[in-house]
Design a protein around this motif. Sequence first.
Motif, mmCIF file in Angstrom:
data_model
loop_
_atom_site.group_PDB
_atom_site.id
_atom_site.type_symbol
_atom_site.label_atom_id
_atom_site.label_comp_id
_atom_site.label_asym_id
_atom_site.label_seq_id
_atom_site.Cartn_x
_atom_site.Cartn_y
_atom_site.Cartn_z
ATOM 1 N N ASP A 60 34.930 49.923 42.048
ATOM 2 C CA ASP A 60 34.931 49.826 40.584
ATOM 3 C C ASP A 60 33.579 49.283 40.137
ATOM 4 O OD1 ASP A 60 36.786 47.932 38.053
ATOM 5 O OD2 ASP A 60 35.703 49.839 37.954
ATOM 6 N N TYR A 63 33.119 45.527 40.190
ATOM 7 C CA TYR A 63 34.209 44.695 39.648
ATOM 8 C C TYR A 63 35.315 44.492 40.677
ATOM 9 C CZ TYR A 63 31.983 44.684 35.108
ATOM 10 O OH TYR A 63 31.087 44.476 34.085
ATOM 11 N N HIS A 103 40.723 39.004 39.582
ATOM 12 C CA HIS A 103 41.080 39.703 40.817
ATOM 13 C C HIS A 103 39.872 39.737 41.753
ATOM 14 C CE1 HIS A 103 39.682 42.510 37.691
ATOM 15 N NE2 HIS A 103 38.988 43.064 38.675
ATOM 16 N N TYR A 143 45.987 49.045 34.540
ATOM 17 C CA TYR A 143 44.955 49.771 33.792
ATOM 18 C C TYR A 143 44.519 51.029 34.527
ATOM 19 C CZ TYR A 143 43.876 46.250 30.210
ATOM 20 O OH TYR A 143 43.929 45.412 29.130
ATOM 21 N N PHE A 144 44.561 50.974 35.872
ATOM 22 C CA PHE A 144 43.975 52.088 36.624
ATOM 23 C C PHE A 144 44.959 52.801 37.547
ATOM 24 C CE2 PHE A 144 39.602 49.723 36.749
ATOM 25 C CZ PHE A 144 39.490 49.869 35.384
ATOM 26 N N ARG A 197 29.610 35.983 31.618
ATOM 27 C CA ARG A 197 30.499 36.893 30.886
ATOM 28 C C ARG A 197 31.730 36.998 31.762
ATOM 29 N NH1 ARG A 197 33.125 41.956 32.270
ATOM 30 N NH2 ARG A 197 33.555 43.098 30.331
ATOM 31 N N ASP A 199 35.025 38.435 32.973
ATOM 32 C CA ASP A 199 35.678 39.734 32.959
ATOM 33 C C ASP A 199 37.203 39.611 32.828
ATOM 34 O OD1 ASP A 199 35.526 42.679 33.671
ATOM 35 O OD2 ASP A 199 36.914 41.936 35.179
ATOM 36 N N GLU A 250 35.737 38.270 27.923
ATOM 37 C CA GLU A 250 36.134 39.627 27.563
ATOM 38 C C GLU A 250 37.638 39.625 27.328
ATOM 39 O OE1 GLU A 250 37.015 42.520 30.410
ATOM 40 O OE2 GLU A 250 36.241 44.190 29.245
ATOM 41 N N PHE A 276 37.878 43.672 21.679
ATOM 42 C CA PHE A 276 37.999 45.065 21.227
ATOM 43 C C PHE A 276 39.440 45.503 21.363
ATOM 44 C CE2 PHE A 276 38.463 46.392 25.556
ATOM 45 C CZ PHE A 276 37.751 45.429 26.252
ATOM 46 N N VAL A 278 41.701 48.525 22.918
ATOM 47 C CA VAL A 278 41.517 49.641 23.844
ATOM 48 C C VAL A 278 42.334 50.785 23.267
ATOM 49 C CG1 VAL A 278 41.883 50.518 26.156
ATOM 50 C CG2 VAL A 278 41.243 48.136 25.817
ATOM 51 N N HIS A 314 29.483 49.180 29.109
ATOM 52 C CA HIS A 314 29.629 50.047 30.289
ATOM 53 C C HIS A 314 31.034 50.642 30.398
ATOM 54 C CE1 HIS A 314 31.355 46.254 31.357
ATOM 55 N NE2 HIS A 314 31.916 46.801 32.396
ATOM 56 N N ASP A 315 31.964 50.157 29.561
ATOM 57 C CA ASP A 315 33.336 50.697 29.577
ATOM 58 C C ASP A 315 33.598 51.616 28.407
ATOM 59 O OD1 ASP A 315 34.828 47.523 30.503
ATOM 60 O OD2 ASP A 315 34.149 49.187 31.758
ATOM 61 N N ARG A 400 34.433 56.285 31.194
ATOM 62 C CA ARG A 400 33.448 55.201 31.120
ATOM 63 C C ARG A 400 32.080 55.684 31.606
ATOM 64 N NH1 ARG A 400 36.326 50.165 33.837
ATOM 65 N NH2 ARG A 400 36.503 51.648 35.551
HETATM 66 O O1 ISL Z 1 37.916 50.057 29.412
HETATM 67 C C1 ISL Z 1 39.038 49.706 29.561
HETATM 68 C C2 ISL Z 1 40.144 50.611 30.013
HETATM 69 O O2 ISL Z 1 39.671 51.902 30.252
HETATM 70 C C3 ISL Z 1 39.383 48.276 29.365
HETATM 71 O O3 ISL Z 1 40.778 48.087 29.377
HETATM 72 C C4 ISL Z 1 38.787 47.488 30.536
HETATM 73 O O4 ISL Z 1 39.072 48.109 31.776
HETATM 74 C C5 ISL Z 1 39.420 46.126 30.594
HETATM 75 O O5 ISL Z 1 39.358 45.594 29.294
HETATM 76 C C6 ISL Z 1 38.672 45.200 31.540
HETATM 77 O O6 ISL Z 1 37.369 45.665 31.802
HETATM 78 C C7 ISL Z 1 36.684 44.871 32.761
HETATM 79 O O7 ISL Z 1 37.459 44.766 33.953
HETATM 80 C C8 ISL Z 1 37.665 45.947 34.715
HETATM 81 C C9 ISL Z 1 36.359 46.722 34.961
HETATM 82 O O8 ISL Z 1 36.668 48.012 35.496
HETATM 83 C C10 ISL Z 1 35.605 46.894 33.665
HETATM 84 O O9 ISL Z 1 34.360 47.564 33.905
HETATM 85 C C11 ISL Z 1 35.342 45.516 33.080
HETATM 86 O O10 ISL Z 1 34.567 45.575 31.891
HETATM 87 C C12 ISL Z 1 38.247 45.497 36.037
HETATM 88 O O11 ISL Z 1 37.450 44.472 36.546
#
Ligand code: ISL
Length: 547
Positions: A60, A63, A103, A143-144, A197, A199, A250, A276, A278, A314-315, A400
């Motif tokens: 990732d 991350y 994580h 999320y993924f 920052r 995360d 964040e 923000f 999502v 970056h997201d 992203r």
């Molecule tokens: O962009 C999002 C979903 O597609 C957001 O939900 C984002 O994944 C989430 O807010 C957290 O983002 C951060 O943690 C993620 C990482 O992939 C992102 O790049 C980072 O900004 C997991 O560490």
Amino acid sequence: MKKIWWKEAVVYQVYWRSFYDSDGDGFGDLEGVIQKLDHIQGLGVDIIWLNPVYESPDLDNGYDISDYEAIMPKAGTIETWDRLLAEVHRRGMKLIMDLVVNHTSDRHPWFVESRSSRDNPKRDWYIWQDAKDGGPPNNWRSYFAPSAWELDAATDQYYFHSFAVEQPDLNWRNPEVREAVYGMMKRWLDRGIDGFRLDAIALLAKPDGYPDAEKPEDIRYLTNNPGLHDYLREMNARAFAGYDIVTVGEAAYVTPEEGLKFVGEDRGELDMLFHFEVCDEMPVWDMLRYKRIQRRWYEGLWGKGSNSQFLNNHDHTRQVTRYGNDGTYRVQSAKLLATMLHTLPGIPYIYQGEEIGMTGVRFPSIEDYNDIAMKNRYAEETGMGRDPATTLASLQPLSRDNSRTPMQWDDSPNAGFTAGDPWIKINHNYRELNVARDLADPDSIYAYYRRLIALRKENEVMTYGEFEECPEWAEDEHLYVYTRTLNDVSWLILLNHGDNAAELRWPERTKGRKLRLLLGNYPEQVAEDGAEVTVLRPHEARIYALA
Ligand code: ISL
């Protein structure tokens, strides 16, 4: 009152793997960032936010950390990192590090131990649950991935992951985990960084008992759970206290009122929110609606807690593509969005490439994409029988990777980003859209960003001014009109986010006052004396001083 340095700052986000490749391996690197610091400093920014550079399997893009205190070889070495910090400080700028403590990677030694047996001392450093009815402990998505739980056959239990399977969540209920994280944070702070920052910081607390969600798709159950602010207060006291730093959390899905719980100056938690919604699709009027929702922050909470102002990172895909016009009016639109972000209350964040109006991409094949969130979703949906071409088309706008294509330095091969084979394709428009071109043009987007940031340095009203909307904007949903006032200084900002010209009645509060144009994104300005209305051209922005 002692000024707080970061309140007057502008932040520049460096996604180093796409910034500049100094050694030709196709990836950007820390040496490359050092070589391009003049570009960043040339804007007049104060703080650099560096995306994760720690040792990681890189599933990732950093991350998924496997060693918090080593540098990922593709980024460079700790010696290069030390040189970067010294060079940033020598230029009078600050460096904050992106840190992921919700994580780790599944290859972090902590997790390798934790999963090795049910009675390993680190078992409780992560979240393990027995199966329920022969399946995952509950119906949560991540999320993924379709489920937030992964079965570990060796110990016949599920572990929890808010993101990818390879990103197991730390168990923040465990004081040993918290102490280990705080110790690591302090060692980074003792190396001289200027903050973090943080995360996905709103995800640290999980609901007791892991109950099923009524709507598994509505993933908000993962965030802002009870106990979160106890952790943040402890983190502040145990890790941040005593350092003159800035901490940015964040946090998705927070209302202004909830946001103040994170950054209220009396809270002893974090300094600034990076917030923000999502949303699957957030067209320009939704974005404006969201910025207007934040009005409660500007008008009621501002001054009690600090906030960021950004529209891409970056997201989140390139703002000029997602919220503006990346075709006919790309230059005006990029300047308009920047004008809004730098004149609304809050600390502006510039994501690399935004300062030259870089745009989103549409790669022809899923193989061209890198983003794990997108590729997992593509596999999930095509795996359920959805047509691959339709699935790709639906995922492209929000991939992203739209904002992760390499920085476009000039019109040489690979946009001057690398002498090697770039880790991800370059946006095809680099020949006419690049830094060299903007530096040669006094009316470029880059030049406009420099003027905006210089305005901030010269005028405290941009940082501390009271915000007040002018109701006249409501005559056209693409308009946004407001004032900023500090003592006897009053500015009027007019924004037209539409592709068409829009007529605006001069706001009541301008009656009988002289207007002096401080900055506009159209070269020629129209005469305004005494007129009842003004016409804002497509994507036009104007900043006036009211005398
Ligand atoms: O962009 C999002 C979903 O597609 C957001 O939900 C984002 O994944 C989430 O807010 C957290 O983002 C951060 O943690 C993620 C990482 O992939 C992102 O790049 C980072 O900004 C997991 O560490």
